[in-house]
Design a protein around this motif. Structure first.
Motif, mmCIF file in Angstrom:
data_model
loop_
_atom_site.group_PDB
_atom_site.id
_atom_site.type_symbol
_atom_site.label_atom_id
_atom_site.label_comp_id
_atom_site.label_asym_id
_atom_site.label_seq_id
_atom_site.Cartn_x
_atom_site.Cartn_y
_atom_site.Cartn_z
ATOM 1 N N THR A 144 40.784 50.922 26.624
ATOM 2 C CA THR A 144 39.812 51.967 26.981
ATOM 3 C C THR A 144 38.775 51.370 27.935
ATOM 4 O OG1 THR A 144 40.076 52.796 24.705
ATOM 5 C CG2 THR A 144 38.184 53.638 25.933
ATOM 6 N N ALA A 145 38.364 52.125 28.930
ATOM 7 C CA ALA A 145 37.312 51.650 29.849
ATOM 8 C C ALA A 145 36.076 51.268 29.038
ATOM 9 C CB ALA A 145 36.959 52.747 30.844
ATOM 10 N N PHE A 146 35.361 50.212 29.470
ATOM 11 C CA PHE A 146 34.228 49.743 28.658
ATOM 12 C C PHE A 146 33.192 50.830 28.440
ATOM 13 C CE2 PHE A 146 30.409 47.374 27.512
ATOM 14 C CZ PHE A 146 30.916 46.640 26.462
ATOM 15 N N VAL A 196 28.806 43.180 38.811
ATOM 16 C CA VAL A 196 28.812 43.234 37.341
ATOM 17 C C VAL A 196 29.866 44.225 36.866
ATOM 18 C CG1 VAL A 196 26.329 42.723 37.141
ATOM 19 C CG2 VAL A 196 27.096 45.110 37.299
ATOM 20 N N GLN A 197 30.120 44.197 35.554
ATOM 21 C CA GLN A 197 30.994 45.205 34.957
ATOM 22 C C GLN A 197 30.139 46.359 34.452
ATOM 23 O OE1 GLN A 197 33.285 43.921 31.564
ATOM 24 N NE2 GLN A 197 34.461 45.814 31.502
ATOM 25 N N SER A 221 35.881 46.407 35.761
ATOM 26 C CA SER A 221 36.244 45.236 34.966
ATOM 27 C C SER A 221 35.556 43.998 35.519
ATOM 28 C CB SER A 221 37.756 45.027 34.994
ATOM 29 O OG SER A 221 38.153 44.695 36.310
ATOM 30 N N ALA A 222 35.449 42.983 34.664
ATOM 31 C CA ALA A 222 34.872 41.712 35.098
ATOM 32 C C ALA A 222 35.758 41.093 36.177
ATOM 33 C CB ALA A 222 34.736 40.773 33.900
ATOM 34 N N SER A 223 37.081 41.264 36.054
ATOM 35 C CA SER A 223 37.983 40.645 37.037
ATOM 36 C C SER A 223 37.753 41.222 38.435
ATOM 37 C CB SER A 223 39.434 40.773 36.613
ATOM 38 O OG SER A 223 39.753 42.106 36.372
ATOM 39 N N GLU A 224 37.423 42.511 38.516
ATOM 40 C CA GLU A 224 37.103 43.106 39.828
ATOM 41 C C GLU A 224 35.792 42.537 40.370
ATOM 42 O OE1 GLU A 224 37.881 47.591 40.058
ATOM 43 O OE2 GLU A 224 38.360 47.076 37.985
#
Ligand code: GLN
Length: 231
Positions: A57-59, A123-124, A146-149
């Motif tokens: 699920t999206a944060f 940031v996420q 996401s953090a990866s983005e």
């Protein structure tokens, strides 16, 4: 006719934003959800006699999904905050964390949170890192799903820094990120992660805290901790 019914298996639906290694992410080969939170919830579930199922699920959609009943709990490296505690019940804390900064390896201008003034920060969305970044004077904060983005944006030169949870930043660096990025500055804020349940579900939060105590007693928590963070 009387037939033996299989015992009802109760499944605990666990919401997690599953691109946050080492807490929750998909194994590249098996595509299974893995990570510290996943193993922790399996150990808690075992203690409670339930299966667990990860629902990616999206944060920023986790608390709404909990309130809407699509998931039973959130285990997603979620920091216990006063703001969130108005909407959900948290279990006892299960992990100590904090925010930290990552910059490009060749950046010698940013060494502290103070140095982030006027800078571009990735940031996420919906995280404590996003909140802190927005407090920094004149900072241009860009929010990603996401953090990866956010890490990719730093790598691509679209941001001067990423503000994100320390253990996740460290994991990113050890998994190849250190080729072009580095950690700088002190850790900001002591944060603690908790498992969240819906406000109306007071009993479940208590059960999870009890199971957490039990797996700390019986050594299961230590096993999971060592698996993901070493001794
Ligand atoms: N711990 C941070 C927060 O709760 C980030 C969590 C996450 O991105 N999964 O906001």
């Amino acid at each position: 006719s009387q037939q033996a019914q299989p015992a009802a298996v109760k499944v605990l639906k666990v919401g997690a934003e599953a691109t946050f290694p080492p807490f929750e992410f998909q194994d590249e080969k098996s595509k299974d959800y893995v990570g510290f939170d996943v193993d922790l919830m399996k150990a808690i579930g075992k203690q409670m006699g339930t299966e667990v199922q990860i629902v990616n699920t999206a944060f920023d959609g986790l608390i709404p999904a909990l309130e809407g009943g699509q998931i039973d709990v959130i285990a997603s490296a979620m920091t216990i905050t006063d703001e969130r505690s108005k909407k959900v019940n948290f279990s006892k804390p299960y992990y100590k964390s904090g925010l930290s900064i990552i910059v490009k390896a060749d950046n010698n201008a940013i060494k502290t949170f103070k140095d982030l003034e006027g800078k571009r920060i990735a940031v996420q969305i919906g995280t404590t890192g996003a909140e802190e970044a927005k407090k920094i004077k004149d900072a241009k904060v860009r929010e990603f799903n996401s953090a990866s983005e956010a890490f990719l944006e730093l790598k691509a030169g679209g941001a001067d820094a990423v503000v994100n949870d320390l253990p996740v930043n460290e994991y990113y660096l050890t998994k190849g990120g250190s080729k072009d990025a580095k950690l700088v500055g002190e850790v900001l804020n002591a944060e603690e992660y908790g498992v969240a349940v819906a406000k109306k579900n007071t009993e479940l939060a208590g059960k999870i805290s009890k199971a957490l105590d039990e797996i700390k007693q019986n050594g299961e928590y230590a096993k999971v901790y060592e698996k993901w963070f070493g001794k």
